[in-house]
Motif scaffolding. Structure first.
Motif, PDB file in Angstrom:
ATOM      1  N   MET A   1      35.296  50.751   5.212  1.00 39.98           N
ATOM      2  CA  MET A   1      34.556  51.171   4.027  1.00 39.98           C
ATOM      3  C   MET A   1      33.925  52.526   4.257  1.00 39.98           C
ATOM      4  SD  MET A   1      31.405  49.205   2.238  1.00 39.98           S
ATOM      5  CE  MET A   1      30.255  49.997   3.358  1.00 39.98           C
ATOM      6  N   SER A   2      33.949  53.378   3.258  1.00 40.03           N
ATOM      7  CA  SER A   2      33.247  54.649   3.384  1.00 40.03           C
ATOM      8  C   SER A   2      31.759  54.384   3.401  1.00 40.03           C
ATOM      9  CB  SER A   2      33.564  55.553   2.204  1.00 40.03           C
ATOM     10  OG  SER A   2      32.626  56.607   2.164  1.00 40.03           O
ATOM     11  N   ASP A   3      31.067  55.090   4.279  1.00 37.00           N
ATOM     12  CA  ASP A   3      29.635  54.882   4.369  1.00 37.00           C
ATOM     13  C   ASP A   3      28.868  55.647   3.324  1.00 37.00           C
ATOM     14  OD1 ASP A   3      29.938  53.140   6.304  1.00 37.00           O
ATOM     15  OD2 ASP A   3      28.980  54.303   7.876  1.00 37.00           O
ATOM     16  N   THR A   5      29.412  55.066   0.257  1.00 33.66           N
ATOM     17  CA  THR A   5      29.574  54.220  -0.911  1.00 33.66           C
ATOM     18  C   THR A   5      28.229  53.837  -1.523  1.00 33.66           C
ATOM     19  OG1 THR A   5      31.526  53.332   0.123  1.00 33.66           O
ATOM     20  CG2 THR A   5      30.622  52.088  -1.703  1.00 33.66           C
ATOM     21  N   LEU A   6      27.242  53.680  -0.669  1.00 38.30           N
ATOM     22  CA  LEU A   6      26.001  53.029  -1.073  1.00 38.30           C
ATOM     23  C   LEU A   6      24.961  54.044  -1.473  1.00 38.30           C
ATOM     24  CD1 LEU A   6      26.027  50.760   2.033  1.00 38.30           C
ATOM     25  CD2 LEU A   6      26.840  50.208  -0.252  1.00 38.30           C
ATOM     26  N   CYS A   8      22.288  53.066  -3.875  1.00 38.53           N
ATOM     27  CA  CYS A   8      21.146  52.505  -4.575  1.00 38.53           C
ATOM     28  C   CYS A   8      19.884  52.913  -3.817  1.00 38.53           C
ATOM     29  CB  CYS A   8      21.264  50.998  -4.694  1.00 38.53           C
ATOM     30  SG  CYS A   8      21.779  50.218  -3.188  1.00 38.53           S
ATOM     31  N   HIS A  46      31.142  56.986  -4.650  1.00 37.13           N
ATOM     32  CA  HIS A  46      30.916  55.564  -4.852  1.00 37.13           C
ATOM     33  C   HIS A  46      32.128  54.720  -4.518  1.00 37.13           C
ATOM     34  CE1 HIS A  46      27.065  56.080  -7.039  1.00 37.13           C
ATOM     35  NE2 HIS A  46      27.592  57.261  -7.262  1.00 37.13           N
ATOM     36  N   THR A  47      33.171  55.303  -3.976  1.00 36.70           N
ATOM     37  CA  THR A  47      34.372  54.527  -3.678  1.00 36.70           C
ATOM     38  C   THR A  47      34.675  54.593  -2.184  1.00 36.70           C
ATOM     39  OG1 THR A  47      35.677  56.459  -4.231  1.00 36.70           O
ATOM     40  CG2 THR A  47      35.393  54.819  -5.958  1.00 36.70           C
ATOM     41  N   ASP A  48      35.592  53.734  -1.751  1.00 30.89           N
ATOM     42  CA  ASP A  48      35.876  53.619  -0.328  1.00 30.89           C
ATOM     43  C   ASP A  48      36.373  54.924   0.273  1.00 30.89           C
ATOM     44  OD1 ASP A  48      35.081  51.075  -0.133  1.00 30.89           O
ATOM     45  OD2 ASP A  48      37.067  50.186  -0.050  1.00 30.89           O
ATOM     46  N   SER A  49      37.256  55.593  -0.434  1.00 29.18           N
ATOM     47  CA  SER A  49      37.736  56.895   0.001  1.00 29.18           C
ATOM     48  C   SER A  49      37.226  57.935  -0.987  1.00 29.18           C
ATOM     49  CB  SER A  49      39.273  56.940  -0.030  1.00 29.18           C
ATOM     50  OG  SER A  49      39.826  55.914   0.742  1.00 29.18           O
ATOM     51  N   ALA A  50      37.119  59.167  -0.522  1.00 31.10           N
ATOM     52  CA  ALA A  50      36.878  60.258  -1.455  1.00 31.10           C
ATOM     53  C   ALA A  50      38.183  60.554  -2.189  1.00 31.10           C
ATOM     54  CB  ALA A  50      36.427  61.494  -0.704  1.00 31.10           C
ATOM     55  N   ILE A  51      38.080  60.916  -3.445  1.00 33.42           N
ATOM     56  CA  ILE A  51      39.260  61.297  -4.226  1.00 33.42           C
ATOM     57  C   ILE A  51      39.216  62.812  -4.404  1.00 33.42           C
ATOM     58  CG2 ILE A  51      40.579  60.903  -6.330  1.00 33.42           C
ATOM     59  CD1 ILE A  51      40.042  58.358  -4.656  1.00 33.42           C
ATOM     60  N   THR A 135      33.282  62.272   2.592  1.00 35.19           N
ATOM     61  CA  THR A 135      33.366  60.878   3.015  1.00 35.19           C
ATOM     62  C   THR A 135      32.864  60.781   4.446  1.00 35.19           C
ATOM     63  OG1 THR A 135      34.820  58.927   3.097  1.00 35.19           O
ATOM     64  CG2 THR A 135      35.785  61.028   3.776  1.00 35.19           C
ATOM     65  N   GLY A 136      32.431  59.590   4.855  1.00 31.03           N
ATOM     66  CA  GLY A 136      31.836  59.496   6.179  1.00 31.03           C
ATOM     67  C   GLY A 136      31.826  58.099   6.742  1.00 31.03           C
TER      68      GLY A 136
ATOM     69  N   LEU B  59      44.495  62.963  -4.173  1.00 24.26           N
ATOM     70  CA  LEU B  59      44.657  62.265  -2.911  1.00 24.26           C
ATOM     71  C   LEU B  59      43.367  61.571  -2.520  1.00 24.26           C
ATOM     72  CD1 LEU B  59      43.580  63.992  -0.077  1.00 24.26           C
ATOM     73  CD2 LEU B  59      45.186  65.570  -1.083  1.00 24.26           C
ATOM     74  N   ALA B  60      43.511  60.528  -1.737  1.00 25.31           N
ATOM     75  CA  ALA B  60      42.376  59.808  -1.172  1.00 25.31           C
ATOM     76  C   ALA B  60      42.201  60.284   0.261  1.00 25.31           C
ATOM     77  CB  ALA B  60      42.626  58.305  -1.198  1.00 25.31           C
ATOM     78  N   PHE B  61      40.955  60.383   0.699  1.00 25.73           N
ATOM     79  CA  PHE B  61      40.619  60.942   2.017  1.00 25.73           C
ATOM     80  C   PHE B  61      39.496  60.077   2.587  1.00 25.73           C
ATOM     81  CE2 PHE B  61      38.401  64.875   4.093  1.00 25.73           C
ATOM     82  CZ  PHE B  61      38.974  64.599   5.314  1.00 25.73           C
ATOM     83  N   THR B  62      39.688  59.566   3.786  1.00 27.53           N
ATOM     84  CA  THR B  62      38.697  58.652   4.353  1.00 27.53           C
ATOM     85  C   THR B  62      38.628  58.805   5.861  1.00 27.53           C
ATOM     86  OG1 THR B  62      37.936  56.345   4.306  1.00 27.53           O
ATOM     87  CG2 THR B  62      40.278  56.701   4.659  1.00 27.53           C
ATOM     88  N   THR B  63      37.557  58.298   6.464  1.00 28.07           N
ATOM     89  CA  THR B  63      37.395  58.377   7.919  1.00 28.07           C
ATOM     90  C   THR B  63      36.676  57.139   8.437  1.00 28.07           C
ATOM     91  OG1 THR B  63      36.577  59.749   9.749  1.00 28.07           O
ATOM     92  CG2 THR B  63      35.145  59.565   7.838  1.00 28.07           C
ATOM     93  N   ASP B  89      41.220  51.397   4.079  1.00 28.14           N
ATOM     94  CA  ASP B  89      40.289  52.178   3.253  1.00 28.14           C
ATOM     95  C   ASP B  89      41.047  52.945   2.170  1.00 28.14           C
ATOM     96  OD1 ASP B  89      37.936  51.367   4.376  1.00 28.14           O
ATOM     97  OD2 ASP B  89      37.605  53.174   5.556  1.00 28.14           O
ATOM     98  N   ASP B 228      37.433  46.141   0.913  1.00 27.02           N
ATOM     99  CA  ASP B 228      37.755  45.387   2.127  1.00 27.02           C
ATOM    100  C   ASP B 228      36.477  44.783   2.707  1.00 27.02           C
ATOM    101  OD1 ASP B 228      36.873  47.908   2.744  1.00 27.02           O
ATOM    102  OD2 ASP B 228      38.296  48.255   4.356  1.00 27.02           O
TER     103      ASP B 228
END
Lengths: 339, 339
Positions: A1-3, A5-6, A8, A46-51, A135-136, B59-63, B89, B228
């Motif tokens: 999960m992308s960190d 995401t959260l 709130c 807000h999503t798992d990966s950056a778009i 993303t992170g 594209l989606a980009f994640t780490t 992810d 996930d």
């Protein structure tokens, strides 16, 4: 999960140091991410990966981990270095840097204030370089299983055109351009680490170089290949490119600028500036006919050598006294944890 | 510089363990990269960044960094986990995973044979998932500044169409689908770490899930959002999505499959399987009308709950005995270094 995401809003909990639970997926992790990472790096995700929109038909993709010691040094810190290193890797491919990821491995007990300072430096470096950290990730390991914090940045960039910059594009007759003076990053780190004080403080050359690269390209110079001068320095970069291109490079030492304080620090500490890491310097291979244009575009750049065909790849350095020596890769460790 | 740049053949030096010099930019680093990384992961790359064709307009980009302890566990290891985590992810965004980077932080003294085993596992996992590991990096830190090795993988993927999967797409009336049984990854790690032996060995569920996701999409199911179930497990994922969507989720515990051996291990070790990490399981939000199709596509999947509008985001769990409890994020640390 992308960190990231959260998002709130939760109040920053009153924990001055990183706990194992800050990596555990629960409330404390959400707190840390919201208040430290999302607040400074990528509040909008807000999503798992950056778009990311694909702004070209090809993209460059690169990664680097940063374990530099100490975390803060004259001219930079692990955060700015992590941005510059990856931006520059993209620039070396001729790409326009677009987005970075940022993944942190934190040692239990790290001061939150230290982390915050690093993250703010990353954010500033990213703004300055015109890239977004999108993303992170955060992991926490027990005391004694890291050294305060390590950062990984990966990056993507897009190309304006179909040009390919690679060692196999280098041609006999090409000139070798060096973008500025060498050795400052390594000596800034070593001075900070050893507590050495010189008359003038040596500051790292750490900086993004993609604008310099694109200024050369925009001036119509058909660059063949670029290489940044990180671990192993100028000498190692040239030796590797000589091997992969199968060509001979002859260098003129008088054209290679080393500041006096850097040269003095190298002598005291026993380093050869040709092998010392830089973080804001690169070499470019270009047609001999373009060298004047290139130096007009980059006034601090110098032509340091030339390329010839050979049966045996080789890099030579002619000293100011006329003696010529062959450069070779170092076997041992010169500067541990420089980046 | 990308560490997969160097591919000139050099013999594997006779160093059974990682030395600081393996990260120093010289001959030993070239040796390690050539014989361990380039040999198994990306033998074809010669430039600073990998160049990837953009096969879509977004594209989606994640780490993710991986610090799992122990390195090897029933059903996987840090290498396969590092591939699955990032592939998944990308899959959670609805993207087709394309390329990964792999960056290693190695502790001085690590056995080269251990590293090689991890790298070979990564290569196998990438082949199995249909992705390429295209760029990389190696750093070495002193003994006591890491725990054998840490891996970061970043990933990029492309989209087939303009569909956006995100928490704000979830709608009242949607069904919540869980792709399989939960709790196995966390309990496999804990059993390995604590040296516990159960009647049957608990193996991690670590696996790539992108083919399951695309099977659902290819069946024409208008998925709203995917997540996930890694750190924090099923409960934490749902609580976060409830908060970010502003909706209420009501779950039926009898529909949530936990294998008997996993349930027993959880009871012995004091864990709630709802909060235990998985690495090959996800939840999907989809229209109620599509649940039959979805279960035909994924026979192991179950509908575990439903979505309703609410003034206060909330996740509830109805037990087999009819009692209902509200799920909340855990405050402390449940399972350190699970991924």
């Amino acid at each position: 999960m992308s960190d990231f995401t959260l998002t709130c809003p939760v109040p920053l909990a009153n924990y001055p140091r990183v706990l194992m639970a800050h990596g555990g997926g629960g409330r404390l992790m959400r707190d840390l991410i919201h208040n430290v990472f999302a607040a400074h790096l990528a509040p909008q995700h807000h999503t798992d990966s950056a778009i990311v929109p694909a702004t070209g038909s090809r993209l460059a993709f690169t990664t680097d981990s940063f374990v530099v010691r100490p975390l803060f040094f004259p001219g930079g810190d692990i955060g700015s270095l992590a941005v510059h290193g990856t931006v520059n890797d993209l620039a070396m491919a001729g790409a326009i840097p677009h987005s970075l990821s940022a993944a942190f491995i934190l040692e239990e007990g790290l001061e939150i204030a230290t982390l915050l300072r690093v993250v703010q430096s990353m954010a500033a470096a990213a703004r300055d370089a015109g890239v977004q950290i999108v993303t992170g990730d955060t992991k926490v390991v027990e005391r004694g299983h890291a050294d305060q914090l390590y950062i990984n940045t990966a990056g993507i960039g897009f190309f304006k055109d179909a040009r390919v910059l690679a060692p196999d594009q280098i041609q006999p007759g090409d000139a070798i351009l060096l973008s500025g003076d060498i050795g400052r990053h390594g000596m800034a780190i070593m001075s900070a680490r050893e507590g050495l004080a010189f008359e003038s403080e040596i500051t790292s050359d750490s900086a993004p170089v993609h604008r310099e690269v694109h200024a050369l390209l925009d001036a119509g110079i058909p660059l063949r290949c670029l290489r940044d001068l990180t671990r192993g320095g100028l000498a190692s970069a040239l030796i590797e490119l000589s091997a992969s291109s199968g060509l001979r490079f002859d260098l003129d030492e008088t054209a290679i600028e080393v500041r006096e304080d850097v040269r003095a620090a190298c002598e005291i500490l026993g380093f050869d500036p040709m092998y010392v890491a830089n973080e804001g310097r690169f070499i470019a291979f270009l047609p001999l006919s373009c060298t004047k244009t290139a130096q007009n575009v980059l006034p601090n750049a110098r032509i340091i050598g030339s390329v010839t065909a050979t049966t045996e790849p080789l890099v030579t350095l002619r000293s100011p006294f006329g003696a010529t020596r062959v450069l070779d890769l170092l076997s041992g460790e010169q500067l541990p944890r420089i980046c």
